[in-house]
Design a protein around this motif. Structure first.
Motif, PDB file in Angstrom:
ATOM      1  N   MET A 160       0.833  -1.179   0.000  1.00 49.51           N
ATOM      2  CA  MET A 160       0.000   0.000   0.000  1.00 49.51           C
ATOM      3  C   MET A 160       0.881   1.248   0.000  1.00 49.51           C
ATOM      4  N   ALA A 161       0.583   2.192  -0.865  1.00 50.95           N
ATOM      5  CA  ALA A 161       1.386   3.402  -1.001  1.00 50.95           C
ATOM      6  C   ALA A 161       1.173   4.317   0.197  1.00 50.95           C
ATOM      7  N   GLY A 162       2.257   4.953   0.643  1.00 48.66           N
ATOM      8  CA  GLY A 162       2.184   5.921   1.732  1.00 48.66           C
ATOM      9  C   GLY A 162       1.898   7.304   1.184  1.00 48.66           C
ATOM     10  N   LEU A 163       1.451   8.164   2.059  1.00 50.45           N
ATOM     11  CA  LEU A 163       1.156   9.549   1.669  1.00 50.45           C
ATOM     12  C   LEU A 163       2.413  10.301   1.238  1.00 50.45           C
ATOM     13  N   LEU A 164       3.552   9.869   1.743  1.00 51.74           N
ATOM     14  CA  LEU A 164       4.805  10.583   1.471  1.00 51.74           C
ATOM     15  C   LEU A 164       5.707   9.867   0.472  1.00 51.74           C
ATOM     16  N   ASP A 165       5.184   8.875  -0.246  1.00 42.80           N
ATOM     17  CA  ASP A 165       6.006   8.098  -1.167  1.00 42.80           C
ATOM     18  C   ASP A 165       6.820   8.988  -2.108  1.00 42.80           C
ATOM     19  N   GLY A 166       8.143   8.830  -2.020  1.00 42.75           N
ATOM     20  CA  GLY A 166       9.048   9.523  -2.916  1.00 42.75           C
ATOM     21  C   GLY A 166       9.265  10.990  -2.627  1.00 42.75           C
ATOM     22  N   LEU A 167       8.667  11.523  -1.572  1.00 41.81           N
ATOM     23  CA  LEU A 167       8.767  12.962  -1.299  1.00 41.81           C
ATOM     24  C   LEU A 167      10.032  13.318  -0.526  1.00 41.81           C
ATOM     25  N   ARG A 168      10.392  14.596  -0.650  1.00 37.14           N
ATOM     26  CA  ARG A 168      11.515  15.162   0.100  1.00 37.14           C
ATOM     27  C   ARG A 168      10.922  16.049   1.202  1.00 37.14           C
ATOM     28  N   ILE A 169      11.284  15.748   2.452  1.00 36.16           N
ATOM     29  CA  ILE A 169      10.694  16.410   3.608  1.00 36.16           C
ATOM     30  C   ILE A 169      11.774  17.101   4.433  1.00 36.16           C
ATOM     31  N   LEU A 170      11.498  18.335   4.838  1.00 34.07           N
ATOM     32  CA  LEU A 170      12.363  19.071   5.762  1.00 34.07           C
ATOM     33  C   LEU A 170      11.705  19.052   7.135  1.00 34.07           C
ATOM     34  N   VAL A 171      12.467  18.693   8.152  1.00 32.73           N
ATOM     35  CA  VAL A 171      11.990  18.702   9.531  1.00 32.73           C
ATOM     36  C   VAL A 171      12.799  19.751  10.287  1.00 32.73           C
ATOM     37  N   LEU A 172      12.125  20.811  10.724  1.00 28.99           N
ATOM     38  CA  LEU A 172      12.778  21.862  11.512  1.00 28.99           C
ATOM     39  C   LEU A 172      12.353  21.681  12.959  1.00 28.99           C
ATOM     40  N   GLU A 173      13.240  21.107  13.750  1.00 26.84           N
ATOM     41  CA  GLU A 173      12.931  20.745  15.142  1.00 26.84           C
ATOM     42  C   GLU A 173      14.224  20.772  15.939  1.00 26.84           C
ATOM     43  N   ASP A 174      14.241  21.502  17.052  1.00 26.91           N
ATOM     44  CA  ASP A 174      15.469  21.622  17.832  1.00 26.91           C
ATOM     45  C   ASP A 174      15.700  20.479  18.819  1.00 26.91           C
ATOM     46  N   GLU A 175      14.669  19.721  19.146  1.00 25.50           N
ATOM     47  CA  GLU A 175      14.846  18.580  20.050  1.00 25.50           C
ATOM     48  C   GLU A 175      15.126  17.332  19.213  1.00 25.50           C
ATOM     49  N   ILE A 176      16.357  16.838  19.315  1.00 21.48           N
ATOM     50  CA  ILE A 176      16.832  15.793  18.414  1.00 21.48           C
ATOM     51  C   ILE A 176      16.002  14.512  18.487  1.00 21.48           C
ATOM     52  N   LEU A 177      15.547  14.109  19.668  1.00 20.18           N
ATOM     53  CA  LEU A 177      14.766  12.875  19.748  1.00 20.18           C
ATOM     54  C   LEU A 177      13.427  13.015  19.035  1.00 20.18           C
ATOM     55  N   ILE A 178      12.810  14.165  19.156  1.00 28.71           N
ATOM     56  CA  ILE A 178      11.557  14.408  18.437  1.00 28.71           C
ATOM     57  C   ILE A 178      11.832  14.435  16.943  1.00 28.71           C
ATOM     58  N   ALA A 179      12.904  15.112  16.543  1.00 29.04           N
ATOM     59  CA  ALA A 179      13.264  15.202  15.126  1.00 29.04           C
ATOM     60  C   ALA A 179      13.505  13.814  14.537  1.00 29.04           C
ATOM     61  N   MET A 180      14.207  12.981  15.275  1.00 27.46           N
ATOM     62  CA  MET A 180      14.487  11.628  14.789  1.00 27.46           C
ATOM     63  C   MET A 180      13.206  10.804  14.693  1.00 27.46           C
ATOM     64  N   ASP A 181      12.294  11.001  15.633  1.00 29.02           N
ATOM     65  CA  ASP A 181      11.014  10.304  15.596  1.00 29.02           C
ATOM     66  C   ASP A 181      10.220  10.725  14.361  1.00 29.02           C
ATOM     67  N   VAL A 182      10.177  12.030  14.090  1.00 28.13           N
ATOM     68  CA  VAL A 182       9.462  12.532  12.911  1.00 28.13           C
ATOM     69  C   VAL A 182      10.120  12.024  11.636  1.00 28.13           C
ATOM     70  N   GLU A 183      11.450  12.003  11.616  1.00 31.62           N
ATOM     71  CA  GLU A 183      12.162  11.472  10.455  1.00 31.62           C
ATOM     72  C   GLU A 183      11.745  10.027  10.195  1.00 31.62           C
ATOM     73  N   GLN A 184      11.677   9.220  11.243  1.00 31.14           N
ATOM     74  CA  GLN A 184      11.309   7.813  11.083  1.00 31.14           C
ATOM     75  C   GLN A 184       9.868   7.669  10.615  1.00 31.14           C
ATOM     76  N   ILE A 185       8.972   8.498  11.149  1.00 29.09           N
ATOM     77  CA  ILE A 185       7.570   8.482  10.705  1.00 29.09           C
ATOM     78  C   ILE A 185       7.506   8.743   9.196  1.00 29.09           C
ATOM     79  N   CYS A 186       8.249   9.737   8.755  1.00 28.74           N
ATOM     80  CA  CYS A 186       8.253  10.084   7.327  1.00 28.74           C
ATOM     81  C   CYS A 186       8.848   8.965   6.480  1.00 28.74           C
ATOM     82  N   ARG A 187       9.963   8.411   6.933  1.00 33.32           N
ATOM     83  CA  ARG A 187      10.602   7.322   6.178  1.00 33.32           C
ATOM     84  C   ARG A 187       9.708   6.082   6.132  1.00 33.32           C
ATOM     85  N   ASP A 188       9.082   5.773   7.250  1.00 34.17           N
ATOM     86  CA  ASP A 188       8.178   4.609   7.291  1.00 34.17           C
ATOM     87  C   ASP A 188       7.011   4.780   6.333  1.00 34.17           C
TER      88      ASP A 188
END
Length: 124
Positions: free
Chosen positions: A1-29
């Motif tokens: 099943m295709a994801g909403l972000l398939d093939g997209l380039r996403i910028l995450v602007l977040e100063d708390e690294i653990l939150i940023a990494m979590d968002v990065e993983q959500i996007c990659r997943d």
């Protein structure tokens, strides 16, 4: 099943690294092809000038620094974005960015994905 972000380039602007990494993983997943984390406005500006992004997830404040001017530049370039914030007083966003998608922290991955899909639909 295709994801909403398939093939997209996403910028995450977040100063708390653990939150940023979590968002990065959500996007990659969900199929994002490229996710860039910026922890400061300077890093975000450099990333935005070096690459084009299909969408961005922006923390409203980086410490005491507002990200609204950066969000305005993205809006002017036609880059859809959502605000992710732990702040409850978000009146300033409504004035400058009517209709902007805002996801309150803590948030679930589905919240971010749905908000990004809505933001992209408004631009496209």
């Amino acid at each position: 099943m295709a994801g909403l972000l398939d093939g997209l380039r996403i910028l995450v602007l977040e100063d708390e690294i653990l939150i940023a990494m979590d968002v990065e993983q959500i996007c990659r997943d969900d199929g994002a092809a490229h996710v860039v984390i910026a922890r400061t406005l300077e890093e975000a500006e450099a990333a935005a000038s070096d690459s084009s992004f299909d969408a961005a997830i922006i923390d409203l404040r980086l410490g005491s620094v507002s990200t609204l001017p950066f969000a305005a530049r993205l809006r002017d370039r036609g880059v859809p974005f959502v605000f992710a914030s732990g702040y409850t007083s978000l009146g300033e966003i409504g004035v400058s960015f009517p209709g902007a998608k805002i996801v309150g922290k803590p948030y679930a991955g589905d919240d971010i994905l749905a908000a990004l899909a809505e933001a992209r639909a408004q631009i496209v």
